[in-house]
Enzyme design. Sequence first.
Site, mmCIF file in Angstrom:
data_model
loop_
_atom_site.group_PDB
_atom_site.id
_atom_site.type_symbol
_atom_site.label_atom_id
_atom_site.label_comp_id
_atom_site.label_asym_id
_atom_site.label_seq_id
_atom_site.Cartn_x
_atom_site.Cartn_y
_atom_site.Cartn_z
ATOM 1 C CE LYS A 80 -3.836 1.474 2.841
ATOM 2 N NZ LYS A 80 -4.683 1.317 3.954
ATOM 3 C CB SER A 156 -8.020 3.523 3.478
ATOM 4 O OG SER A 156 -7.302 2.611 4.557
ATOM 5 C CB SER A 180 -8.361 0.225 6.185
ATOM 6 O OG SER A 180 -9.092 1.429 6.102
HETATM 7 N N1 GLN Z 1 -12.958 3.574 7.486
HETATM 8 C C1 GLN Z 1 -12.287 3.939 8.654
HETATM 9 C C2 GLN Z 1 -11.682 5.170 8.982
HETATM 10 O O1 GLN Z 1 -12.208 6.052 7.977
HETATM 11 C C3 GLN Z 1 -10.960 2.848 8.813
HETATM 12 C C4 GLN Z 1 -9.967 3.447 8.167
HETATM 13 C C5 GLN Z 1 -8.873 2.477 8.325
HETATM 14 O O2 GLN Z 1 -9.048 1.392 8.920
HETATM 15 N N2 GLN Z 1 -7.527 2.710 7.900
HETATM 16 O O3 GLN Z 1 -11.087 5.796 9.598
#
Ligand code: GLN
Length: 481
Positions: A80, A156, A180
């Site tokens: 990532k 994400s 995410s």
């Molecule tokens: N959707 C969650 C957020 O916006 C999780 C994001 C993540 O796990 N990096 O914070």
Amino acid sequence: MKKIYELTAFEIKEKIASKELTSVEVVTAIFNRIEETDGEIGSFVSLRKEKALEEAKIVDEKIKNGEKVGALAGVPVAIKDNMVSIGEPSQSASKILEGYEGIYDATVVTKLKAADAIIIGKTNMDEFAMGSTTTTSIYEKRTKNPRDLNKVPGGSSGGAAASMAADQCYISLGSDTGGSIRQPASFCGVVGLKPTYGRVSRYGLMAFASSLDQIGPFTKTVKDAALALNVIAGIDDYDSTAEEIEVPNYLDSLTGDIKGMKIGVPKEYFIDGLNEGVKKVVNESLEVFKSLGAEIVEISLPHTKYAAPTYYVLAPAEASSNLARFDGVRYGHRTENPANIEELYVKSRSEGFGDEVKRRIMVGTYVLSAGFFDAYFKKAQKVRTLIKNDFEKAFEQVDVIFTPVTPGPAFSIDAKKTPVELYLEDIFTIPANLAGIPGISIPAGTTDGLPVGIQLLGRAFGEREILKAGDAFEQALKERV
Ligand code: GLN
């Protein structure tokens, strides 16, 4: 016969080791696949074809000479964009890090290299891993869900999930702060594992919320997740939160036998808003576990409803502090011709961060401010402990906890959801981060043609149990088809 890119990481590793295929052939097939598909899917934000091919040649040479090679010898892996690697773009999909190249390797990168894996490039994500859609990325590229191009891949780690679903690599590392890895895995129909907090070093992972972040693999199968975890787990002198707990061979836990295993189903996870199609897949999955001889036990995690509000206080608080380092002086974007140092900071940050990141910095600094610290931050920390205690109590009764991953399947790329609507979608994934326990999302079926995953949660450092249960489930599903 299956195409090279359709095989699993495990199959590829075996074929390279037995000289049925060379790593150069595999890497070439993968880059051809990316060239054919990525214009449409948009998983990758940077690629390292030349270097990857050179490295593949070296691995092939080692194998030819009978030298000892690592556990992922010759296998293409993606990472990532929020994981740094030496001399390569590492931007967390943010303008503030435009043009930034890593000056060291993240520990997971070091470990992949030591295992002779071939890193092929970096995948798209929401800016600084804040989001659930991969649409807050600064890159022009829009990542699409390979199962339905009109849908979001989730986020994400949307690029990582899409890269697996589109057969563009064999293992793709993502990060999970509140879901995410597991949510995009569920949306794209692939396996996604968030390890226990402290199982995998976070050194070189650009911090979002340091007490919640964990790196984990996206794979096609549970077995591949075990293979990947074998390589990336373990202690690290550079990360004091990476626990000194022995890394077992996770592949050994995949016995297929889960007779008598106690699987807890928390009643609080079967909320009114749960999509009917998801509910159906979830109920059918429970039947699969029963048919494998597992014992299904109803449990209660009473503080579940506070998980999302708690997370959306704590994660922004930590983010606001972590992101203070991006000041236009040390890294990336710097505003032009500032009148003074204050304007340099303000303008660089205002220009460099996107809306969602700014929103979180504002919420974070607010809940940490002197007047509100007790009411929000301290209170949220207390609730976090209650949530952790809920799990500890539940694990006195059961070996594994079974839940849905998300309330619904992937939604339209054009859906206009408010930030709060999006935050509430994380209700089933966030508790594991707050409690620090491992969770895995496994494809379990479809609704209206869209993938639906199920989630298995384990005790801290109980990856073996969830991998074992997940693998048995996956095998049982395969036999049904
Ligand atoms: N959707 C969650 C957020 O916006 C999780 C994001 C993540 O796990 N990096 O914070």
